[in-house]
Design a protein around this motif. Structure first.
Motif, PDB file in Angstrom:
ATOM      1  N   ARG A  41       0.805  -1.121  -0.034  1.00 55.78           N
ATOM      2  CA  ARG A  41       0.101   0.102  -0.044  1.00 55.78           C
ATOM      3  C   ARG A  41       0.697   1.331  -0.061  1.00 55.78           C
ATOM      4  N   GLU A  42       0.406   2.228  -1.038  1.00 56.82           N
ATOM      5  CA  GLU A  42       1.244   3.544  -1.128  1.00 56.82           C
ATOM      6  C   GLU A  42       1.033   4.249   0.039  1.00 56.82           C
ATOM      7  N   GLY A  43       1.777   5.275   0.613  1.00 59.06           N
ATOM      8  CA  GLY A  43       1.496   6.020   1.782  1.00 59.06           C
ATOM      9  C   GLY A  43       0.678   7.173   1.140  1.00 59.06           C
ATOM     10  N   GLU A  44       0.296   7.951   1.959  1.00 59.65           N
ATOM     11  CA  GLU A  44      -0.891   8.992   1.781  1.00 59.65           C
ATOM     12  C   GLU A  44      -0.107  10.359   1.073  1.00 59.65           C
ATOM     13  N   LEU A  45       0.985  10.819   1.222  1.00 56.57           N
ATOM     14  CA  LEU A  45       1.822  11.809   0.547  1.00 56.57           C
ATOM     15  C   LEU A  45       2.727  11.385  -0.350  1.00 56.57           C
ATOM     16  N   GLU A  46       3.534  10.615   0.113  1.00 56.24           N
ATOM     17  CA  GLU A  46       4.802   9.874  -0.524  1.00 56.24           C
ATOM     18  C   GLU A  46       4.530   8.172  -0.589  1.00 56.24           C
ATOM     19  N   ALA A  47       4.955   7.684  -1.784  1.00 58.81           N
ATOM     20  CA  ALA A  47       4.738   6.369  -1.764  1.00 58.81           C
ATOM     21  C   ALA A  47       5.209   5.365  -0.552  1.00 58.81           C
ATOM     22  N   ASN A  48       6.432   5.795  -0.182  1.00 59.08           N
ATOM     23  CA  ASN A  48       6.802   5.056   1.110  1.00 59.08           C
ATOM     24  C   ASN A  48       6.679   5.783   2.273  1.00 59.08           C
ATOM     25  N   GLY A  49       5.937   6.871   2.713  1.00 62.17           N
ATOM     26  CA  GLY A  49       5.732   7.642   3.662  1.00 62.17           C
ATOM     27  C   GLY A  49       4.535   7.101   4.327  1.00 62.17           C
ATOM     28  N   GLY A  51       1.504   5.821   6.268  1.00 59.87           N
ATOM     29  CA  GLY A  51       0.406   4.996   5.762  1.00 59.87           C
ATOM     30  C   GLY A  51       0.981   3.878   4.859  1.00 59.87           C
ATOM     31  N   SER A  52       2.182   3.901   4.275  1.00 57.26           N
ATOM     32  CA  SER A  52       2.550   3.023   3.415  1.00 57.26           C
ATOM     33  C   SER A  52       2.839   1.664   4.318  1.00 57.26           C
ATOM     34  N   VAL A  53       2.444   0.499   3.657  1.00 54.48           N
ATOM     35  CA  VAL A  53       2.602  -0.811   4.160  1.00 54.48           C
ATOM     36  C   VAL A  53       3.509  -1.571   3.233  1.00 54.48           C
ATOM     37  N   ARG A  54       4.340  -2.036   3.922  1.00 54.28           N
ATOM     38  CA  ARG A  54       5.467  -3.152   3.284  1.00 54.28           C
ATOM     39  C   ARG A  54       5.308  -4.429   3.842  1.00 54.28           C
ATOM     40  N   ARG A  55       5.196  -5.709   3.002  1.00 54.54           N
ATOM     41  CA  ARG A  55       5.014  -6.925   3.294  1.00 54.54           C
ATOM     42  C   ARG A  55       6.548  -7.701   3.352  1.00 54.54           C
ATOM     43  N   ILE A  56       6.811  -8.153   4.528  1.00 54.19           N
ATOM     44  CA  ILE A  56       8.300  -8.707   4.533  1.00 54.19           C
ATOM     45  C   ILE A  56       8.200 -10.402   4.663  1.00 54.19           C
ATOM     46  N   SER A  61       5.079 -17.042   6.731  1.00 50.52           N
ATOM     47  CA  SER A  61       5.950 -16.327   7.687  1.00 50.52           C
ATOM     48  C   SER A  61       6.181 -14.827   7.305  1.00 50.52           C
ATOM     49  N   SER A  62       5.321 -14.365   6.283  1.00 50.49           N
ATOM     50  CA  SER A  62       5.328 -12.905   6.087  1.00 50.49           C
ATOM     51  C   SER A  62       4.780 -12.067   7.352  1.00 50.49           C
ATOM     52  N   PHE A  63       5.011 -10.830   7.251  1.00 55.55           N
ATOM     53  CA  PHE A  63       4.423  -9.953   8.206  1.00 55.55           C
ATOM     54  C   PHE A  63       4.475  -8.624   7.671  1.00 55.55           C
ATOM     55  N   ASP A  64       3.508  -7.805   7.914  1.00 51.58           N
ATOM     56  CA  ASP A  64       3.286  -6.397   7.396  1.00 51.58           C
ATOM     57  C   ASP A  64       3.761  -5.344   8.349  1.00 51.58           C
ATOM     58  N   GLU A  65       4.606  -4.371   7.957  1.00 48.93           N
ATOM     59  CA  GLU A  65       4.817  -3.079   8.717  1.00 48.93           C
ATOM     60  C   GLU A  65       4.198  -1.782   8.149  1.00 48.93           C
ATOM     61  N   THR A  66       3.700  -0.900   8.847  1.00 52.83           N
ATOM     62  CA  THR A  66       3.098   0.100   8.485  1.00 52.83           C
ATOM     63  C   THR A  66       4.116   1.533   9.102  1.00 52.83           C
ATOM     64  N   ILE A  67       4.225   2.469   8.068  1.00 53.14           N
ATOM     65  CA  ILE A  67       4.946   3.691   8.386  1.00 53.14           C
ATOM     66  C   ILE A  67       4.185   4.432   9.016  1.00 53.14           C
ATOM     67  N   VAL A  68       4.633   4.810  10.309  1.00 51.45           N
ATOM     68  CA  VAL A  68       3.660   5.804  11.186  1.00 51.45           C
ATOM     69  C   VAL A  68       4.141   7.176  11.373  1.00 51.45           C
ATOM     70  N   ALA A  69       5.335   7.407  10.994  1.00 54.81           N
ATOM     71  CA  ALA A  69       5.886   8.520  11.191  1.00 54.81           C
ATOM     72  C   ALA A  69       7.008   8.992  10.026  1.00 54.81           C
ATOM     73  N   PHE A  70       7.016   9.947   9.246  1.00 52.69           N
ATOM     74  CA  PHE A  70       7.947  10.093   8.190  1.00 52.69           C
ATOM     75  C   PHE A  70       8.438  11.546   8.034  1.00 52.69           C
ATOM     76  N   GLU A  71       9.557  11.876   8.580  1.00 50.16           N
ATOM     77  CA  GLU A  71      10.307  13.168   8.207  1.00 50.16           C
ATOM     78  C   GLU A  71      11.230  13.305   7.382  1.00 50.16           C
TER      79      GLU A  71
END
Length: 143
Positions: A41-49, A51-56, A61-71
């Motif tokens: 999932r792409e972030g709200e303002l930037e693709a990796n910012g 709200g962005s979600v990466r599946r590792i 055995s996969s898991f998801d991480e969500t970006i919650v702060a991006f400065e």
């Protein structure tokens, strides 16, 4: 407050913006731990910012991480939001510039889902970082 903490501090002989861009790019970031991922999932303002979600990993055995702060050029925070043997997770990466070099202060806080596995998970995270991060970060210094 999470019970376990992994602190990883590095100095990279590369400009802050290049180091930040490396950490912000999901696919490159996961190479620091010898893994691979895809952005689901792409972030709200930037693709990796925010709200962005990466599946590792893949499969069960996969898991998801969500970006919650991006400065940009300052900070990236993320949380595990699906899967993983941990809970109450927060990964926080802070960046500072020092005469053309970049200081990285990376802290991972968590509680294990399975009792008595916290110390083992700390050891695994440190070992994965030690095995993979130096080579990935050296690549930035050569660029």
């Amino acid at each position: 407050m999470p019970r376990y903490e992994v602190r990883l501090a590095e100095t990279v002989n590369a400009p802050l913006s290049e180091v930040f861009d490396f950490f912000a790019d999901h696919e490159r970031f996961t190479t620091l731990f010898g893994s691979h991922c895809m952005r689901i999932r792409e972030g709200e303002l930037e693709a990796n910012g925010i709200g962005s979600v990466r599946r590792i990993g893949s499969g069960r055995s996969s898991f998801d991480e969500t970006i919650v702060a991006f400065e940009p050029n300052r900070r990236i925070d993320y949380q595990v939001t699906r899967g993983s043997p941990i809970k109450n997770h927060l990964g926080q990466i802070l960046f500072t510039s020092d005469n053309g070099r970049t200081q990285i202060d990376y802290v991972i806080r968590f509680d294990p889902k399975i009792p008595c596995t916290g110390k083992l998970l700390v050891l695994v995270l440190r070992a994965m970082w030690k095995r993979n991060a130096p080579q990935a970060l050296k690549g930035l210094e050569r660029a």
